[in-house]
Design a protein around this motif. Structure first.
Motif, short mmCIF file in Angstrom:
data_model
loop_
_atom_site.label_atom_id
_atom_site.label_comp_id
_atom_site.label_asym_id
_atom_site.label_seq_id
_atom_site.Cartn_x
_atom_site.Cartn_y
_atom_site.Cartn_z
N ASP A 114 1.26 -1.17 0.18
CA ASP A 114 -0.04 0.11 0.27
C ASP A 114 0.99 1.61 -0.58
O ASP A 114 1.03 1.84 -0.53
N GLU A 116 3.77 1.86 -0.81
CA GLU A 116 4.76 1.48 -2.27
C GLU A 116 3.84 2.06 -3.72
O GLU A 116 4.05 2.86 -4.69
N GLU A 117 2.66 1.67 -3.36
CA GLU A 117 1.24 2.16 -4.46
C GLU A 117 1.47 3.48 -4.06
O GLU A 117 0.84 3.77 -5.41
N TYR A 118 0.93 4.06 -2.99
CA TYR A 118 0.67 5.28 -3.07
C TYR A 118 2.30 6.29 -2.84
O TYR A 118 1.51 7.70 -3.48
N GLN A 119 3.22 5.93 -3.08
CA GLN A 119 4.64 6.87 -3.39
C GLN A 119 4.69 6.88 -4.91
O GLN A 119 4.44 7.47 -5.60
N GLU A 120 3.93 5.92 -5.33
CA GLU A 120 4.25 5.77 -7.45
C GLU A 120 2.89 6.65 -7.62
O GLU A 120 3.24 7.16 -8.49
N ASN A 121 1.38 6.79 -6.40
CA ASN A 121 0.93 7.46 -7.47
C ASN A 121 0.88 8.64 -7.73
O ASN A 121 0.19 9.53 -8.09
N ASN A 122 1.42 9.14 -5.92
CA ASN A 122 1.86 10.83 -5.87
C ASN A 122 3.52 11.01 -5.91
O ASN A 122 4.00 11.93 -5.60
N ASN A 123 4.16 10.44 -7.18
CA ASN A 123 5.68 10.72 -7.05
C ASN A 123 5.77 11.28 -6.42
O ASN A 123 6.94 11.91 -6.39
#
Length: 126
Positions: A114, A116-123
């Motif tokens: 979760d 990692e996904e948050y970091q990818e979506n928020n650059n």
């Protein structure tokens, strides 16, 4: 019919050997008396079986010829276990905290994904 075979036939236990072990450990009683696995069972007897922290109370209605299907079990035994016992077990299950508190300890695999996904979506960059 032997008590261990009867308990296996009415699907109280998955195998006869498990039913035999339960009898040897004193988890099966007939009319409040500990019994051996080879004890013969008769119609009308009251059986108490301790399984999964519940004392099941059964009454023998008939002797099955062999292991019966799940739908036919009620023809051979009558379950007289009080409903309060099941309600108490449900309360015990709900009171246990199976998962750790949020923010305590190391992140789980799901938490890490979760994040990692948050970091990818928020650059965000590491």
């Amino acid at each position: 019919m032997r008590i261990d075979k009867y308990l296996w036939a009415i699907r109280m236990f998955k195998t006869r050997s498990i039913a035999t072990e339960a009898c040897k450990k004193g988890q099966v009683k007939i009319n409040s008396n500990n019994i051996k696995p080879a004890k013969d069972i008769y119609i009308g007897e009251k059986i108490t079986v301790r399984k999964n922290q519940i004392n099941y109370q059964l009454e023998v209605l008939d002797i099955p010829p062999s292991r019966v299907g799940a739908k036919l079990v009620d023809l051979y035994r009558k379950d007289t276990t009080p409903k309060e016992v099941f309600e108490h077990l449900e309360l015990l299950k709900q009171s246990k905290d199976y998962y750790r508190q949020k923010g305590v300890g190391r992140p789980s695999k799901k938490d890490r994904r979760d994040i990692e996904e948050y970091q990818e979506n928020n650059n965000f960059e590491n």
